[in-house]
Scaffold this motif. Structure first.
Motif, PDB file in Angstrom:
ATOM      1  N   GLU A 133       0.760  -1.059  -0.141  1.00 45.75           N
ATOM      2  CA  GLU A 133      -0.057   0.071   0.134  1.00 45.75           C
ATOM      3  C   GLU A 133       0.758   1.322   0.089  1.00 45.75           C
ATOM      4  O   GLU A 133       0.475   2.388  -0.767  1.00 45.75           O
ATOM      5  CB  GLU A 133      -0.903  -0.027   1.178  1.00 45.75           C
ATOM      6  CG  GLU A 133      -1.903  -0.997   1.309  1.00 45.75           C
ATOM      7  CD  GLU A 133      -2.985  -0.999  -0.126  1.00 45.75           C
ATOM      8  OE1 GLU A 133      -3.392   0.023  -0.337  1.00 45.75           O
ATOM      9  OE2 GLU A 133      -3.175  -2.320  -0.711  1.00 45.75           O
ATOM     10  N   THR A 134       2.062   1.339   0.817  1.00 46.89           N
ATOM     11  CA  THR A 134       2.781   2.345   0.935  1.00 46.89           C
ATOM     12  C   THR A 134       4.286   1.921   1.048  1.00 46.89           C
ATOM     13  O   THR A 134       4.601   1.078   1.542  1.00 46.89           O
ATOM     14  CB  THR A 134       2.557   3.241   2.238  1.00 46.89           C
ATOM     15  OG1 THR A 134       1.219   3.642   2.495  1.00 46.89           O
ATOM     16  CG2 THR A 134       3.602   4.208   2.306  1.00 46.89           C
ATOM     17  N   LYS A 142       7.633   9.029  -1.502  1.00 42.82           N
ATOM     18  CA  LYS A 142       6.290   7.897  -0.872  1.00 42.82           C
ATOM     19  C   LYS A 142       5.697   7.543  -2.078  1.00 42.82           C
ATOM     20  O   LYS A 142       4.999   8.240  -2.874  1.00 42.82           O
ATOM     21  CB  LYS A 142       5.639   8.628   0.082  1.00 42.82           C
ATOM     22  CG  LYS A 142       4.565   7.762   0.697  1.00 42.82           C
ATOM     23  CD  LYS A 142       3.933   8.683   1.815  1.00 42.82           C
ATOM     24  CE  LYS A 142       2.793   7.607   2.579  1.00 42.82           C
ATOM     25  NZ  LYS A 142       2.098   8.479   3.459  1.00 42.82           N
ATOM     26  N   ILE A 143       5.892   6.405  -2.362  1.00 45.00           N
ATOM     27  CA  ILE A 143       4.936   5.495  -3.419  1.00 45.00           C
ATOM     28  C   ILE A 143       3.510   5.183  -2.794  1.00 45.00           C
ATOM     29  O   ILE A 143       3.789   4.021  -1.724  1.00 45.00           O
ATOM     30  CB  ILE A 143       5.611   4.657  -4.140  1.00 45.00           C
ATOM     31  CG1 ILE A 143       7.066   5.064  -4.518  1.00 45.00           C
ATOM     32  CG2 ILE A 143       4.993   3.876  -5.317  1.00 45.00           C
ATOM     33  CD1 ILE A 143       7.967   4.209  -5.165  1.00 45.00           C
ATOM     34  N   SER A 144       2.323   5.038  -3.054  1.00 45.86           N
ATOM     35  CA  SER A 144       1.293   4.935  -2.701  1.00 45.86           C
ATOM     36  C   SER A 144       0.129   4.053  -3.604  1.00 45.86           C
ATOM     37  O   SER A 144       0.295   4.638  -4.804  1.00 45.86           O
ATOM     38  CB  SER A 144       0.278   5.948  -2.022  1.00 45.86           C
ATOM     39  OG  SER A 144       1.170   6.702  -1.015  1.00 45.86           O
ATOM     40  N   ARG A 145      -0.375   3.210  -3.294  1.00 45.91           N
ATOM     41  CA  ARG A 145      -1.362   2.570  -4.211  1.00 45.91           C
ATOM     42  C   ARG A 145      -2.736   2.971  -3.711  1.00 45.91           C
ATOM     43  O   ARG A 145      -3.190   2.930  -2.807  1.00 45.91           O
ATOM     44  CB  ARG A 145      -1.117   0.872  -3.948  1.00 45.91           C
ATOM     45  CG  ARG A 145      -2.197   0.181  -4.910  1.00 45.91           C
ATOM     46  CD  ARG A 145      -1.813  -1.267  -4.842  1.00 45.91           C
ATOM     47  NE  ARG A 145      -2.116  -1.990  -3.716  1.00 45.91           N
ATOM     48  CZ  ARG A 145      -1.482  -3.210  -3.400  1.00 45.91           C
ATOM     49  NH1 ARG A 145      -0.900  -3.814  -4.360  1.00 45.91           N
ATOM     50  NH2 ARG A 145      -1.818  -3.680  -2.103  1.00 45.91           N
ATOM     51  N   GLY A 146      -3.366   3.130  -4.649  1.00 45.83           N
ATOM     52  CA  GLY A 146      -4.819   3.759  -4.994  1.00 45.83           C
ATOM     53  C   GLY A 146      -5.656   2.952  -5.788  1.00 45.83           C
ATOM     54  O   GLY A 146      -5.207   2.025  -6.349  1.00 45.83           O
ATOM     55  N   TYR A 185      -0.668   3.349  -8.724  1.00 48.57           N
ATOM     56  CA  TYR A 185       0.256   4.005  -7.962  1.00 48.57           C
ATOM     57  C   TYR A 185       0.506   5.488  -8.044  1.00 48.57           C
ATOM     58  O   TYR A 185       0.407   5.970  -9.220  1.00 48.57           O
ATOM     59  CB  TYR A 185       1.651   3.071  -8.070  1.00 48.57           C
ATOM     60  CG  TYR A 185       1.725   1.970  -7.089  1.00 48.57           C
ATOM     61  CD1 TYR A 185       1.901   1.969  -5.762  1.00 48.57           C
ATOM     62  CD2 TYR A 185       1.409   0.641  -7.662  1.00 48.57           C
ATOM     63  CE1 TYR A 185       2.076   0.707  -4.915  1.00 48.57           C
ATOM     64  CE2 TYR A 185       1.548  -0.459  -7.006  1.00 48.57           C
ATOM     65  CZ  TYR A 185       1.724  -0.445  -5.554  1.00 48.57           C
ATOM     66  OH  TYR A 185       1.853  -1.683  -5.032  1.00 48.57           O
ATOM     67  N   THR A 186       0.829   6.226  -7.002  1.00 48.20           N
ATOM     68  CA  THR A 186       1.255   7.664  -7.291  1.00 48.20           C
ATOM     69  C   THR A 186       2.581   7.793  -6.557  1.00 48.20           C
ATOM     70  O   THR A 186       2.911   6.882  -5.495  1.00 48.20           O
ATOM     71  CB  THR A 186       0.161   8.432  -6.332  1.00 48.20           C
ATOM     72  OG1 THR A 186       0.074   8.080  -5.093  1.00 48.20           O
ATOM     73  CG2 THR A 186      -1.131   8.184  -7.185  1.00 48.20           C
ATOM     74  N   ARG A 235       4.941  10.816  -4.356  1.00 50.40           N
ATOM     75  CA  ARG A 235       5.122  12.086  -3.603  1.00 50.40           C
ATOM     76  C   ARG A 235       6.379  12.217  -3.209  1.00 50.40           C
ATOM     77  O   ARG A 235       7.011  11.454  -2.639  1.00 50.40           O
ATOM     78  CB  ARG A 235       4.111  12.270  -2.515  1.00 50.40           C
ATOM     79  CG  ARG A 235       3.806  13.367  -1.767  1.00 50.40           C
ATOM     80  CD  ARG A 235       2.611  13.666  -0.772  1.00 50.40           C
ATOM     81  NE  ARG A 235       2.777  12.534   0.119  1.00 50.40           N
ATOM     82  CZ  ARG A 235       3.194  12.797   1.346  1.00 50.40           C
ATOM     83  NH1 ARG A 235       4.104  13.752   1.607  1.00 50.40           N
ATOM     84  NH2 ARG A 235       3.309  11.915   2.319  1.00 50.40           N
ATOM     85  N   ALA A 280       1.416  14.866  -5.172  1.00 55.46           N
ATOM     86  CA  ALA A 280       1.411  13.444  -5.400  1.00 55.46           C
ATOM     87  C   ALA A 280       0.653  13.289  -6.889  1.00 55.46           C
ATOM     88  O   ALA A 280      -0.137  13.841  -7.302  1.00 55.46           O
ATOM     89  CB  ALA A 280       0.235  12.464  -4.564  1.00 55.46           C
TER      90      ALA A 280
END
Length: 285
Positions: free
Chosen positions: A33-34, A59-63, A67-68, A70, A88
């Motif tokens: 997720e992060t 910071k790589i985040s999954r939505g 992925y995004t 920031r 992001a």
């Protein structure tokens, strides 16, 4: 499904591939997720071995849409496709991420791309015989992990290992069985202690070096004994021929045994030869 010009299977995870920089050839599978992008192996999930990269820089985040990325604002700005990352931003296949002096490519991969990049990674990073890290990659990991241990005031243990009776195996059964034995012992070491930020390499023909960050001398000796016993109990068989190798190991630990990679390797090597001088098939400090 196709996004950004690259095909992707619903069941496959995207990749980050290092195209330029000290980590050239490294491939990271994004599965979480992060994920933190940075240079500190203790605090980052995607570890970019680049002195210009901060310990935690992105910071790589999954939505829901993928992925995004920031920028955490800890160093020089991260750019994507030469555009400064202000907020992001969703990642698309083929995006080029510039961080420090390194360039990473984001790939939502199909099977062919996955196989290609994994093959390149193995050719660059792995010893062909054992599957352990190539020596130059191990040296880079050693320097980076030692610096992180120094900054965080954590121990770092080193094991040096050597096959006691490889010459007799070669003389009795031929070099093919000897080479097989060297490779299998490398795989045993890899299975025992190369998860997370623990690494090993084939130091020479039949010598191995293992990097154990966070381990005290006592813990490293336990780790070494586990490897020694596993080799002793393993059945080495190839084409109907059997070998019974034994392994001697020596341990050294930062900071008490040295403050540099060379000093620690030298201390572990001396411990190894104390083990061999005691008859082999044992562990020494």
């Amino acid at each position: 499904m196709v996004r950004g010009g690259c095909s992707i299977s619903e069941n496959e995870h995207p990749l980050l591939v290092v195209l330029r920089g000290p980590s050239f050839g490294d491939v990271y599978t994004l599965n979480g997720e992060t994920l933190v992008l940075g240079s500190d192996p203790f605090r980052a999930d995607v570890v970019v071995r680049d002195m210009e990269v901060e310990p935690r820089q992105g910071k790589i985040s999954r939505g829901a849409e993928g992925y995004t990325l920031r920028d955490l604002g800890t160093g020089d700005a991260i750019t994507i496709n030469d555009e400064v990352l202000d907020d992001a931003r969703p990642l698309s296949c083929g995006d080029r991420i510039h961080v420090g002096g390194s360039v990473l490519e984001y790939i939502e991969h199909d099977t062919v791309r996955k196989q290609f990049h994994k093959k390149i990674q193995r050719l660059i990073n792995e010893d062909y015989l054992t599957g352990l890290l190539a020596k130059n990659r191990f040296d880079e990991k050693f320097d980076q992990t030692l610096e992180a241990s120094r900054e965080r005031n954590l121990p770092l243990s080193i094991l040096m290992a050597d096959i006691d009776n490889l010459k007799s195996i070669n003389d009795s059964h031929g070099h093919l069985l000897g080479e097989f034995t060297v490779g299998q012992i490398g795989h045993i070491i890899k299975e025992c202690y190369t998860s997370g930020e623990r690494y090993a390499t084939r130091f020479g023909g039949d010598e191995y070096e293992v990097l154990l960050p966070g381990m005290s001398k006592e813990e490293a000796l336990v780790a070494a004994e586990r490897i020694r016993r596993r080799v002793e109990e393993y059945s080495f068989e190839r084409d109907g021929l059997y070998a019974n190798p034994t392994l001697s190991l020596g341990a050294a630990t930062y900071p008490e045994d040295g403050a540099t990679a060379d000093a620690l390797t030298g201390a572990a090597d001396k411990a190894l030869y104390r083990a061999k001088n005691h008859g082999g098939n044992t562990v020494s400090e």
